[in-house]
Design an enzyme around this catalytic site. Structure first.
Site, PDB file in Angstrom:
ATOM      1  N   TYR A 785       0.804  -1.528  -0.118  1.00  0.00           N
ATOM      2  CA  TYR A 785       0.016  -0.190  -0.132  1.00  0.00           C
ATOM      3  C   TYR A 785       1.294   1.627   0.133  1.00  0.00           C
ATOM      4  O   TYR A 785       1.023   2.263   1.263  1.00  0.00           O
ATOM      5  CB  TYR A 785      -0.818  -0.014   0.703  1.00  0.00           C
ATOM      6  CG  TYR A 785      -1.725  -0.782   1.340  1.00  0.00           C
ATOM      7  CD1 TYR A 785      -2.516  -1.292   0.447  1.00  0.00           C
ATOM      8  CD2 TYR A 785      -2.556  -1.032   2.860  1.00  0.00           C
ATOM      9  CE1 TYR A 785      -3.257  -2.493   0.074  1.00  0.00           C
ATOM     10  CE2 TYR A 785      -3.730  -2.493   2.298  1.00  0.00           C
ATOM     11  CZ  TYR A 785      -4.181  -3.589   0.916  1.00  0.00           C
ATOM     12  OH  TYR A 785      -4.779  -4.278   1.406  1.00  0.00           O
ATOM     13  N   LYS A 786       1.730   1.927  -1.241  1.00  0.00           N
ATOM     14  CA  LYS A 786       2.548   2.569  -1.335  1.00  0.00           C
ATOM     15  C   LYS A 786       2.065   3.876  -0.304  1.00  0.00           C
ATOM     16  O   LYS A 786       0.954   4.282  -1.126  1.00  0.00           O
ATOM     17  CB  LYS A 786       3.129   2.394  -2.490  1.00  0.00           C
ATOM     18  CG  LYS A 786       4.732   2.810  -2.809  1.00  0.00           C
ATOM     19  CD  LYS A 786       6.054   2.534  -1.931  1.00  0.00           C
ATOM     20  CE  LYS A 786       6.260   1.099  -2.530  1.00  0.00           C
ATOM     21  NZ  LYS A 786       6.565   1.232  -3.708  1.00  0.00           N
TER      22      LYS A 786
END
Length: 849
Positions: A785-786
């Site tokens: 979930y950059k």
């Protein structure tokens, strides 16, 4: 000749055709009173693209009024002076009756006020007639409303309830409202004086003016925006070129100019009335006459243009008898950077003759360049005209193409971005702020299933949907624990610690990887034995793109029953959602490993009242039939009130379609579709919850969600197998001790910076509100979930320090070992991006055994 179908800025014919054309004659020695000099437009075959060359043949005589100027008059005031369009100063306060000449100036005044007082607000209403804000703190009564006066056409503050009676404890070094618009206004005068001013100087200027330290990325974006505001953008400059040429001819007699263009195409469609710029030559009459007194040699010098379209400006320089240098001619040519050409030639030389790389290379000159680039962009935030583009895309067809890319990129010091499915939330796999190219893996998608040994080799370019379909095609009782989005690419998903609805039963995807193939910084293809256990440990959860190019993974297949059960049940606040959610957090992480219940919280309008409310969605996968599921739910989670009619019995492969919002009556081949069902603008953030949240806490969270409205929660339960695996068994550290993982979702469909800023900020605001309820020291985050808000690595001398900021959040205690492995296998930090694993500083390096 194949037309150049994808080029630079378009030069519009209408600018040139508005000038009267005369018969062409070229005579460099013509007198100053009769200029027979032409501007011609040629293509690559030497054909003139205009019916007739455009010529100006007039003598310039300035009008009388230009010879009798009163220069002092410009400084005299006038009763007709328009009101200033400048925004109010930083120290201005907000008052009823304040007037602004535009809505942006009104917004700037509001932002200045809140930045000065270190407080925050949210926008309640925003349209062409009204602008309404409230404090982000629901207990604070502050409210401000400005509207457009139909009489004066100015924006007027008509309602002001305040001042703020709260303090914002979550405000950090940077203010959320100190955006690029305010920074742009603040630095405009600086850049007018010196356009080459350094980013660090701008950061210091903002710190002195606003008492906040903004990020390098925000500063860089504001700097580019300000430059464009002052000097115009690249498109306008190229489109103004024909007009400039004609003006130069008219007012500088004897000027010779020649511009070469080609037909303009967009996605194979001819753009009528437009041309693509290729090159321009010009020289002035004085230069021509002076050349006869120069020595008989010419020096050609040049400089690269570092704008959106690159290119080179060349100067022909001569020297007279007194050793004075004279510029005698100028040429502006399209981007034919020799280093780019050298890079391409290197690629060709280093690829195998049996697997030529030429068909895998796409440059901006190629008609398919745009479609190849956009095919795997899954976040519309990074698919705009201002998004930095690669100078080249390599769609690797063979392992030798990857090896050649690595070897040649290091020789030219080019940054390489590695993309498999394009689901990188922050565009890190296909966007950069420096010259870069993309190594696209989508062609390397083979899947080889070995049922006898219950394993499979899957290449990085395959999608999860293709993996699931291929496994199910071979066996209805085998599967693989990974994500529920079928268009996600294997490469990034697996290497970052991908998870799905089988996580509580079988762990994450990396817990079921038993071998891998990676191409390292030396261009070597290595398997698990050859790379060693350290590197194999690192690429299972640490992000493969920091260490090399992962070509494929060998996975262990898991057993699934022939019949599984799924359900999706919704409950609103009016249907006791708060109490059900409270009980979910005690049940979902501790119930049977065969059951995975994801909780989704979103703001909707009540069907009866039309008021905003919270809707809780419970979507589940159970590895068994509906009868045993109902028995389990009635015993452990009766508050949900699950009914038999809510349950759907199906196969494992069909359950994946259910979770992906695909009608399960459709054929399983639907999972092979590589294009998402819809494309949106989005922002994601993540958190981990370690303690149950009280009823009061949940009520506050839901109230905050209703206040913000445009943010959604996904809660994914842990427990089961995740509690049994050590936090350092792989580089993915988030194991025992976590109740569930949070994904924050900000989704929108409106284009533009304003919409993006609004939705990103409300997502950040909810994230800030959740601080008391989630992990701390560090506040943990999920790599896949950059989230660029956690920090950016500029990969310079402070790379390790910058990398540690986000590194400990993604990897906790595993970060230090990842850094040591990175330093060993890639000491030159070739495999780098904005959130990659850094190398150790030289003074700290040691041999890793």
């Amino acid at each position: 000749m194949t037309p150049n179908k994808s080029k630079k800025s378009y030069v519009h014919d209408t600018i040139v055709d508005s000038v009267t054309a005369l018969p062409p004659t070229r005579n460099p020695s013509s007198s100053a009173t009769s200029s027979n000099v032409m501007v011609s437009f040629w293509n690559d075959n030497g054909e003139n693209l205009e019916q007739e060359p455009h010529v100006i043949a007039t003598t310039y005589g300035p009008p009388f009024h230009m010879c009798n100027l009163n220069l002092d008059y410009a400084y005299q005031s006038s009763e007709f002076d328009m009101p200033s369009n400048e925004p109010p100063p930083l120290d201005a306060s907000l008052e009823i009756g304040m007037k602004f000449n535009s809505k942006p100036n009104c917004q700037l005044a509001v932002k200045h006020y809140h930045i000065k007082h270190s407080i925050n607000y949210r926008v309640v209403q925003f349209d062409q007639y009204k602008y309404v804000i409230k404090c982000v703190n629901p207990q604070c009564l502050f409210k401000c409303r400005a509207s457009l006066s139909q009489k004066s056409k100015q924006w007027v503050i008509g309602h002001l309830k305040g001042p703020h009676n709260c303090t914002n404890s979550s405000m950090s070094q940077d203010h959320i409202k100190l955006d690029s618009n305010i920074i742009c206004e603040s630095i405009k005068l600086l850049l007018k004086v010196d356009p080459s001013i350094k980013v660090n100087v701008i950061i210091a200027h903002i710190r002195e003016r606003y008492n906040y330290t903004i990020t390098y990325r925000k500063t860089w974006m504001a700097n580019n925006k300000t430059i464009e505001t002052i000097y115009g953008n690249c498109e306008k400059s190229y489109n103004d070129l024909p007009r400039w040429l004609l003006a130069m001819q008219k007012f500088l007699q004897g000027t010779i100019m020649e511009m070469e263009v080609s037909l303009a195409y967009s996605d194979n469609t001819l753009l009528q009335g437009s041309k693509n710029f290729k090159r321009l030559f010009w020289t002035f009459s004085l230069c021509i006459s002076e050349f006869k007194f120069c020595k008989s040699f010419i020096l050609v010098d040049g400089t690269w243009l570092y704008d959106k379209y690159n290119g080179t400006l060349l100067l022909a320089i001569a020297q007279d008898g007194n050793k004075n240098t004279i510029n005698i001619a100028y040429t502006l040519v399209e981007a034919t950077n020799s280093s780019y050409n050298t890079f391409i030639q290197c690629l060709v030389n280093n690829s195998q003759p049996s697997h030529p790389i030429t068909s895998a290379i796409f440059t901006p000159n190629n008609s398919s360049f745009s479609s190849v680039l956009q095919a795997y962009i899954r976040n519309l935030r990074f698919n705009t005209t201002t998004t930095p583009k690669p100078f080249l895309i390599i769609t690797a067809l063979h392992v030798s193409h990857i090896q050649a890319s690595i070897i040649c990129a290091q020789k030219q010091n080019f940054q390489m971005k590695i993309r498999s499915g394009g689901h990188d939330y922050e565009g890190v796999s296909y966007v950069a702020e420096v010259p870069f190219f993309i190594l696209d893996m989508f062609n390397l998608r083979s899947i080889d299933v070995d049922l006898e040994n219950e394993t499979a080799w899957i290449q990085s370019g395959a999608t999860l949907g293709e993996v699931y379909y291929t496994i199910a095609e071979k066996s209805e009782i085998h599967g693989f624990p990974a994500g529920v989005c079928p268009t996600v690419g294997v490469g990034g998903h697996v290497s970052g610690g991908g998870y799905g609805n089988l996580m509580r039963k079988y762990g994450t995807s990396i817990d079921n990887v038993i071998d891998a193939q990676i191409i390292d910084a030396k261009g070597r293809l290595l398997d698990r034995e050859e790379m060693g256990e350290d590197l194999f440990w690192a690429i299972r959860g640490g992000g493969g793109a920091s260490f090399g190019v992962v070509l494929s993974y060998k996975i262990k297949l898991i057993k699934v029953p022939k019949i599984v059960t799924v359900f999706l049940v919704h409950r609103t606040l009016e249907e006791n959602a708060t109490n059900i959610v409270y009980n979910w957090q005690h049940v979902a992480p501790t119930t049977s490993d065969d059951l995975f219940i994801r909780l989704m919280l979103e703001v909707v309008k009540d069907a009866k009242t039309g008021n905003k409310t919270i809707r809780a969605g419970f979507v589940a996968l159970y590895l068994g039939d509906s009868k045993s599921l109902l028995s389990l739910m009635n015993e452990s989670f009766p508050q949900l009130g699950l009914k038999e009619s809510d349950c759907i019995e199906t196969s494992w492969i069909k359950s994946l379609m259910f979770w992906a919002n695909i009608n399960i009556t459709e054929k399983a081949e639907t999972l092979l579709d590589r294009q998402p069902q819809s494309m949106i603008y989005l922002k994601r953030k993540s958190d981990y919850v370690k303690k149950p949240i009280s009823m009061e806490g949940l009520e506050g969270i839901m109230k905050k969600m209703i206040e913000l409205e445009n943010v959604t929660f996904y809660f994914n339960p842990y427990g089961g197998k995740m509690n049994e695996i050590s936090s350092n068994a792989t580089s993915f550290p988030h194991r025992a001790g976590n109740l569930w993982k949070i994904q924050y979702q900000g989704n929108w469909n409106e284009a533009g910076i304003e919409a993006a800023s609004y939705h990103i900020n409300v997502t950040r605001e909810l994230y800030s509100y959740m601080t008391p309820f989630v992990s701390n020291n560090p506040r943990e985050a999920f790599l896949n979930y950059k989230d660029i808000d956690l920090g950016v690595n500029h990969n310079g001398k402070d790379s390790y320090i910058e990398g540690k900021v986000y590194g400990v959040q993604y990897f906790k205690d595993n970060f230090d070992r990842l850094v040591e492995i990175k330093t060993k296998v890639d000491p030159g930090n070739f495999f780098r991006n904005e959130q990659s694993i850094p190398t150790l500083p030289n003074r700290k390096r040691r041999i890793i055994h």
